[in-house]
Each structure stands twice: as structure tokens, then as C-alpha cells.
Design an enzyme around this catalytic site. Structure first.
Site, PDB file in Angstrom:
ATOM      1  N   ASP A 318       0.807  -1.239   0.000  1.00  0.00           N
ATOM      2  CA  ASP A 318       0.000   0.000   0.000  1.00  0.00           C
ATOM      3  C   ASP A 318       0.835   1.281   0.000  1.00  0.00           C
ATOM      4  O   ASP A 318       0.336   2.338  -0.404  1.00  0.00           O
ATOM      5  CB  ASP A 318      -0.882   0.044   1.263  1.00  0.00           C
ATOM      6  CG  ASP A 318      -2.175  -0.740   1.103  1.00  0.00           C
ATOM      7  OD1 ASP A 318      -2.292  -1.511   0.139  1.00  0.00           O
ATOM      8  OD2 ASP A 318      -3.069  -0.594   1.969  1.00  0.00           O
ATOM      9  N   HIS A 451     -20.667 -29.796 -13.318  1.00  0.00           N
ATOM     10  CA  HIS A 451     -22.086 -29.438 -13.247  1.00  0.00           C
ATOM     11  C   HIS A 451     -22.697 -30.088 -12.011  1.00  0.00           C
ATOM     12  O   HIS A 451     -22.418 -31.255 -11.757  1.00  0.00           O
ATOM     13  CB  HIS A 451     -22.817 -29.932 -14.480  1.00  0.00           C
ATOM     14  CG  HIS A 451     -24.298 -29.699 -14.407  1.00  0.00           C
ATOM     15  ND1 HIS A 451     -24.861 -28.450 -14.578  1.00  0.00           N
ATOM     16  CD2 HIS A 451     -25.332 -30.546 -14.135  1.00  0.00           C
ATOM     17  CE1 HIS A 451     -26.176 -28.543 -14.447  1.00  0.00           C
ATOM     18  NE2 HIS A 451     -26.490 -29.795 -14.166  1.00  0.00           N
TER      19      HIS A 451
HETATM   20  P1  FAD Z   1      -0.415  -2.917   6.110  1.00  0.00           P
HETATM   21  O1  FAD Z   1      -1.288  -4.103   6.196  1.00  0.00           O
HETATM   22  O2  FAD Z   1      -1.027  -1.585   6.357  1.00  0.00           O
HETATM   23  O3  FAD Z   1       0.770  -3.165   7.140  1.00  0.00           O
HETATM   24  C1  FAD Z   1       1.757  -2.202   7.396  1.00  0.00           C
HETATM   25  C2  FAD Z   1       2.429  -2.515   8.717  1.00  0.00           C
HETATM   26  O4  FAD Z   1       3.557  -1.663   8.856  1.00  0.00           O
HETATM   27  C3  FAD Z   1       1.553  -2.267   9.935  1.00  0.00           C
HETATM   28  O5  FAD Z   1       1.541  -3.404  10.754  1.00  0.00           O
HETATM   29  C4  FAD Z   1       2.225  -1.085  10.657  1.00  0.00           C
HETATM   30  O6  FAD Z   1       2.163  -1.194  12.072  1.00  0.00           O
HETATM   31  C5  FAD Z   1       3.662  -1.245  10.208  1.00  0.00           C
HETATM   32  N1  FAD Z   1       4.445  -0.001  10.228  1.00  0.00           N
HETATM   33  C6  FAD Z   1       4.162   1.175   9.620  1.00  0.00           C
HETATM   34  N2  FAD Z   1       5.146   2.060   9.809  1.00  0.00           N
HETATM   35  C7  FAD Z   1       6.091   1.434  10.568  1.00  0.00           C
HETATM   36  C8  FAD Z   1       7.365   1.815  11.082  1.00  0.00           C
HETATM   37  N3  FAD Z   1       7.887   3.024  10.841  1.00  0.00           N
HETATM   38  N4  FAD Z   1       8.028   0.917  11.840  1.00  0.00           N
HETATM   39  C9  FAD Z   1       7.522  -0.325  12.098  1.00  0.00           C
HETATM   40  N5  FAD Z   1       6.349  -0.738  11.602  1.00  0.00           N
HETATM   41  C10 FAD Z   1       5.648   0.124  10.839  1.00  0.00           C
HETATM   42  N6  FAD Z   1      -7.634  -5.850   0.830  1.00  0.00           N
HETATM   43  C11 FAD Z   1      -7.965  -6.979   0.173  1.00  0.00           C
HETATM   44  O7  FAD Z   1      -7.208  -7.423  -0.698  1.00  0.00           O
HETATM   45  N7  FAD Z   1      -9.113  -7.658   0.443  1.00  0.00           N
HETATM   46  C12 FAD Z   1      -9.987  -7.227   1.374  1.00  0.00           C
HETATM   47  O8  FAD Z   1     -11.018  -7.863   1.602  1.00  0.00           O
HETATM   48  C13 FAD Z   1      -9.680  -6.041   2.089  1.00  0.00           C
HETATM   49  N8  FAD Z   1     -10.508  -5.586   3.040  1.00  0.00           N
HETATM   50  C14 FAD Z   1     -10.175  -4.457   3.741  1.00  0.00           C
HETATM   51  C15 FAD Z   1     -11.079  -3.990   4.698  1.00  0.00           C
HETATM   52  C16 FAD Z   1     -10.777  -2.856   5.409  1.00  0.00           C
HETATM   53  C17 FAD Z   1     -11.754  -2.370   6.454  1.00  0.00           C
HETATM   54  C18 FAD Z   1      -9.540  -2.173   5.182  1.00  0.00           C
HETATM   55  C19 FAD Z   1      -9.170  -0.964   5.976  1.00  0.00           C
HETATM   56  C20 FAD Z   1      -8.656  -2.628   4.229  1.00  0.00           C
HETATM   57  C21 FAD Z   1      -8.962  -3.767   3.485  1.00  0.00           C
HETATM   58  N9  FAD Z   1      -8.119  -4.250   2.482  1.00  0.00           N
HETATM   59  C22 FAD Z   1      -8.462  -5.371   1.780  1.00  0.00           C
HETATM   60  C23 FAD Z   1      -6.861  -3.571   2.150  1.00  0.00           C
HETATM   61  C24 FAD Z   1      -5.667  -4.303   2.820  1.00  0.00           C
HETATM   62  O9  FAD Z   1      -5.875  -4.342   4.214  1.00  0.00           O
HETATM   63  C25 FAD Z   1      -4.362  -3.590   2.502  1.00  0.00           C
HETATM   64  O10 FAD Z   1      -4.233  -3.449   1.098  1.00  0.00           O
HETATM   65  C26 FAD Z   1      -3.172  -4.378   3.023  1.00  0.00           C
HETATM   66  O11 FAD Z   1      -3.239  -4.535   4.422  1.00  0.00           O
HETATM   67  C27 FAD Z   1      -1.852  -3.690   2.659  1.00  0.00           C
HETATM   68  O12 FAD Z   1      -0.798  -4.452   3.142  1.00  0.00           O
HETATM   69  P2  FAD Z   1       0.615  -3.808   3.512  1.00  0.00           P
HETATM   70  O13 FAD Z   1       1.454  -4.945   3.976  1.00  0.00           O
HETATM   71  O14 FAD Z   1       1.090  -2.985   2.378  1.00  0.00           O
HETATM   72  O15 FAD Z   1       0.324  -2.790   4.703  1.00  0.00           O
END
Ligand code: FAD
Ligand code: NAD
Length: 472
Positions: A318, A451
Site C-alpha cells: 500500500d 455441473h
Molecule cells: P499494512 O497491512 O497496512 O501493514 C503495514 C504494517 O507496517 C503495519 O503493521 C504497521 O504497524 C507497520 N508499520 C508502519 N510504519 C512502521 C514503522 N515506521 N516501523 C515499524 N512498523 C511500521 N484488501 C484486500 O485485498 N481484500 C480485502 O477484503 C480487504 N478488506 C479491507 C477492509 C478494510 C476495512 C480495510 C481498511 C482494508 C482492506 N483491504 C483489503 C486492504 C488491505 O488491508 C491492505 O491493502 C493491506 O493490508 C496492505 O498491506 P501492507 O502490507 O502494504 O500494509
């Protein structure tokens, strides 16, 4: 100073998967994360496991059971007494699932000998990272490769500041202790529709205020139209072209003021969910001091191999521009771990990323929409098949929706597949595989489908491209 071949910052679906893949490929790996879970303890899994994909699907499933018991059992000849909802039990079930799954990641870290570090990471440059633990203690670690997977956070709008009580973001909307009588939602996006559906099925009067004039603009127009019809028929009031200009919290609830083409209007709610999008999370990362380049929207800039402006520093998920989806973050993680380990030939390609919206009926798609093909001047053919003509869907009392396959006219190559209907979240993968292999509609049409299954609707839609569907 501890040193690793790979240090991953963030343990969401991007970071924890990258860490596992790097460890599988023989690297010494550490993963640092600062998330504090519901019990006040450090937890893994990021947004997805703690306040996103998993808890929202747990509540969606519970509320679907309620809906079936109230509205569908009768057609099957089943009579039940009054259906009552115990929200704290429902929320506790959701919390238990989250705990089991986040604990599962901790187990996977142990199995793969990944060092887990609890705390907040800041880039210092030259492969060094300062980590501040939750108790304030500090350490510096070094790594040959750093993968930033710090994810995203909800966008806050000044006209509707969240207070964790009356006005909440996605986290708060998963924690209500009772069903709000009147629920307002700002934003008819994925979160607004999914969480709006949960609370509507549990009994809330739900009003969704959407600034744009179009409903689900990212989806295929025909799918968006069918979705609007289905969602409105469930009693969710969707007001398009409604721009929120202010909110006032009182003891009784929240008053929301919004502008439409007709002028200024007011609505009263007991709770308000703000779901107007998410923004990249780089807070505390020390991007500026370390010289890490961000784009104008705050996303970390990467090349087509996930490399940032800093040597040996990669970014995924993200926090990098692209679809904000868990499966995209995880695949980014696998790709970058393999690149670091010296496996070649991989680059970012989001052509075949599936999208799913877990309303009921579910919505799923991959590839280009019909309106995008028209705008690009591509000559295409389309084939559709309604679930009303699917034996399996009818046996399930789920005849709503359809599947549409879009192909290039000259080659029959599949360019997009769009679905709305029962469990299409499970059906879309077949279309993704077909597109990954550059399949034609004829390839799908000549594949034997069991099916009676819902997947026969995709088979029939592929046949319909050549105007030879068998059951319509
Ligand atoms: P994240 O999951 O946001 O994880 C980032 C991590 O980095 C966190 O744990 C945070 O604590 C840590 N962090 C940040 N900065 C620091 C730092 N400086 N030092 C140490 N740690 C740090 N996506 C789907 O594909 N399907 C779904 O059904 C879906 N449903 C969703 C429902 C909701 C309500 C929401 C809010 C989102 C949903 N998403 C869904 C989107 C999905 O959650 C995100 O796309 C996904 O979590 C992104 O993953 P990531 O690893 O990039 O980041
Ligand atoms: P979104 O981008 O899907 O939708 C936000 C909506 O809010 C848009 O329609 C936008 O026009 C509207 N909006 C923005 N500002 C507004 C304002 N001031 N007043 C009224 N409306 C306004 O964002 P989201 O629903 O917050 O979800 C964020 C991201 O999380 C999604 O883009 C998606 O990538 C991810 N997510 C995915 C799933 C899934 O895969 N099933 C589920 C939930 C979230």
C-alpha cells in the site's frame, strides 16, 4: 549492532510474506513492526489481519447468516423463531479469529527463523535502521537489503474528524457494541459498502453519502448499475453527488451537513463511519532525512523492480502507488524477496490483479472494463450469462447477477472479466489464471466445467462471446 541480509519494515500482508519468502530463499531475515493490537500487545498482520480484510469478512459472514435466517430460510421451508443478534458475541468471534490468525504469523516467523522485532523503525541511511521499542528503548540494526512495507492509514477529513465514538474510521466500525439505529457512512467505496452492508443486515438504517456523481466508478458500468440496484433494494440509501461540508457531535448523535446539486441538506445519525480512502503510511520512517523520494501523493517512488531512490532499499504494498489490496502487497513481497535473492526476470505488472467487493451479491473483476475499452478505441466482443439461468444458483435461491467476458475482437484474447453474483470472489481466480496465460474466450469455452457449479456461468459467458451460449 545486529545485522541481517534482509530487514523488512512492516508485518502486514506485504511485509510478513516478503520476510517468509526471503527466509525460504536462505537469507537471514528480521521483520520490525509497531502495531499494538486490541489487547495492548504487539501483534503481526498489519491492517489486513487486525482491522481490515479478516475482521470485516468475519462480520460480513455473521451478518449474512442473520440475513439468511430472517429472509431466506422461509423459501427453503425452514421456520425459525425470532432471530436476535448479540453484537458483543459477534465482535468477540471476530476478535478470536484475528487472534488465531495473527498468532499463526508469529508461528510462521518461528518456523522460518525470522527475527521478530517489536517497535517503530526509522531509516538512518547506509543500510542502518534505528528501532524504538514500545518501552522507549532504542537499538540500531543494519541490513544489506531493506524492504519497506509500512502500508496505509485512513484519510481523515477536517469536516468529519474521527473521535473514536460517534465518528469512526474502519477500526471503530468493527467495534460497535450495539447496532446503531441510524448509521451514516461517508464514501460509497469498498469499505463504505462492505461495512454499510454489515450494519444494515444487523438492523441499522444506513445512509451512504458519496461525493462523486457516479456509483462504483472503478467497476464496469453494467456491474455498477446492477450493484446499485441490489444494494438499494436491501434498504441502503445511497446519495450520490453529496459532498459533506460539516459535522456536529451532540449527546444524541451526529448532525451531518452536505451539499448536493439541489443545495445544502442535513442528516442525523447515531454513528458515522468515515471511509473516504486511505493514504500511504510513511510517518516516523524518516524518509526526508534519509533522502527517500516520495511522489506528490506521498507514495514511495519505486522503479519497475521495487527499488526506491536509495540503494538496497525496496518498497512494496500500500505504501507504493497501485491497487491497495492485500494480495497485491503479498505478491509484491514475493517478487522483491526473489529479486534480492538473485532470481531474475520479475517486474511489477498489475494487469491481472483481481478486485473483489464482499457485498451480497459479491462483485469481482479482473482486467479492463467495457467503458475503458470503448474509451481506448479497442475493438472488442462481449459475452454475458445471468445467474438466473444457472442451475446451481437457482438451487441456492441466488439467481441475482451475471458474468461478463470481454475479448479482443481480432484475437479472442480475454481482456476483462466482470462478475456480480453469489460467491464470485471464489470464481474470479479462474478468470485471473486465464488472463495470466493469455487465454482466449474459446479456451474457456472448450474447458469442461463441473455441473452443477456456479463456475458454469463463466463457461457460458465465454461461449456467449461467440454467440453460442447453451442455456440462454
Ligand atoms: P499494512 O497491512 O497496512 O501493514 C503495514 C504494517 O507496517 C503495519 O503493521 C504497521 O504497524 C507497520 N508499520 C508502519 N510504519 C512502521 C514503522 N515506521 N516501523 C515499524 N512498523 C511500521 N484488501 C484486500 O485485498 N481484500 C480485502 O477484503 C480487504 N478488506 C479491507 C477492509 C478494510 C476495512 C480495510 C481498511 C482494508 C482492506 N483491504 C483489503 C486492504 C488491505 O488491508 C491492505 O491493502 C493491506 O493490508 C496492505 O498491506 P501492507 O502490507 O502494504 O500494509
Ligand atoms: P475507496 O477509495 O474505495 O472509496 C472512497 C470513496 O469515498 C470514493 O468513492 C470517494 O469518491 C468517496 N469520497 C472521498 N471523499 C469524500 C467526501 N469528502 N465526501 C463523500 N465521499 C467522499 O476507499 P475506502 O472505501 O476507504 O477503502 C480504501 C481502500 O482499501 C480501497 O481502495 C481498497 O483498495 C481497500 N479495501 C479493499 C477491500 C476489498 O478488497 N474488498 C475492502 C476494503 C478496503
Amino acid at each position: 549492532m545486529d545485522s541481517y541480509q534482509t530487514l523488512v519494515i512492516g508485518a502486514g500482508p506485504g511485509g510478513y510474506v516478503a520476510a517468509i519468502r526471503a527466509a525460504q530463499l536462505g537469507q537471514t531475515v528480521a521483520c520490525v513492526d509497531r502495531w499494538i493490537g486490541a489487547e495492548g500487545k504487539s501483534t503481526l498482520g498489519g491492517t489486513c489481519l487486525n482491522v481490515g480484510c479478516i475482521p470485516s469478512k468475519a462480520l460480513l459472514d455473521s451478518s449474512e447468516q442473520v440475513h439468511r435466517a430472517q429472509h431466506q430460510f422461509k423459501a427453503h421451508g425452514i421456520t425459525v423463531g425470532e432471530v436476535t443478534v448479540d453484537v458483543p458475541t459477534m465482535v468477540a468471534r471476530k476478535d478470536k479469529i484475528v487472534k488465531q490468525l495473527t498468532g499463526g504469523i508469529a508461528g510462521l516467523f518461528k518456523k522460518n527463523k525470522i527475527t521478530r522485532i517489536e517497535g517503530s523503525a526509522e531509516l538512518l541511511g547506509d543500510g542502518k535502521v534505528a528501532i524504538t521499542a514500545h518501552d522507549g528503548s532504542q537499538q540500531t540494526v543494519s541490513a544489506e537489503n531493506i524492504i519497506i512495507a509500512t502500508g496505509s492509514e485512513p484519510i481523515n477529513i477536517p469536516v468529519a474528524k474521527t473521535d473514536g465514538d460517534r465518528i469512526v474510521d474502519n477500526s471503530g466500525a468493527l467495534e460497535f457494541s450495539e447496532v446503531p439505529k441510524r448509521l451514516g457512512v461517508i464514501g460509497a467505496g469498498v469499505i463504505g459498502l462492505e461495512l454499510g452492508s454489515v450494519w444494515r443486515r444487523l438492523g441499522s438504517e444506513v445512509t451512504v453519502l458519496e461525493a462523486l456523481p457516479d456509483f462504483l466508478a472503478a467497476a464496469d458500468d453494467q456491474i455498477a448499475k446492477e450493484a446499485a440496484k441490489a444494494i438499494k433494494s436491501q434498504g441502503i440509501d445511497i446519495r450520490l453527488g453529496a459532498r459533506v461540508t460539516g459535522t456536529k457531535v451532540s449527546k444524541k448523535g451526529v448532525t451531518v451537513t452536505y451539499e448536493t446539486a439541489e443545495g445544502s441538506e442535513k442528516a442525523e445519525f447515531d454513528r458515522l463511519i468515515v471511509a473516504v480512502g486511505r493514504r500511504p503510511n510513511t510517518g516516523g520512517l524518516g524518509a526526508e532525512n534519509a533522502g527517500l523520494k516520495l511522489d506528490e501523493r506521498g507514495f514511495i517512488e519505486v522503479n519497475d523492480q521495487f527499488l526506491t531512490s536509495l540503494p538496497g532499499v525496496y518498497a512494496i504494498g500500500d505504501v507504493v502507488a497501485g491497487p491497495m489490496l492485500a494480495h497485491r502487497a503479498s505478491e509484491d513481497g514475493v517478487m522483491v524477496a526473489e529479486l534480492i535473492a538473485g532470481e531474475a526476470g520479475i517486474h511489477r505488472d498489475y494487469r491481472c490483479v483481481p478486485w473483489v467487493i464482499y457485498t451480497w451479491p459479491e462483485i469481482a473483476w479482473v482486467g479492463k472494463t467495457e467503458q475503458a475499452l470503448r474509451a481506448e478505441g479497442v475493438e472488442y466482443r462481449a459475452g454475458s450469462f445471468p445467474f438466473a439461468a444457472s442451475g446451481r444458483a437457482r438451487a441456492m435461491e441466488e439467481g441475482q447477477g451475471f458474468v461478463k467476458v470481454l475479448t479482443e475482437a481480432s484475437s479472442d484474447r480475454i481482456l476483462g472479466v466482470h462478475m456480480i453474483g453469489p460467491y464470485v470472489s471464489e470464481m474470479i481466480s479462474e478468470a485471473v489464471v486465464a488472463m495470466e496465460f493469455d487465454a482466449s474466450a474459446e479456451d474457456l469455452a472448450r474447458t469442461i466445467h463441473a455441473h452443477p457449479t456456479l463456475s458454469e456461468a463463466l463457461h457460458e459467458a465465454a461461449l456467449a462471446v461467440d454467440k453460442r451460449a447453451l442455456h440462454i
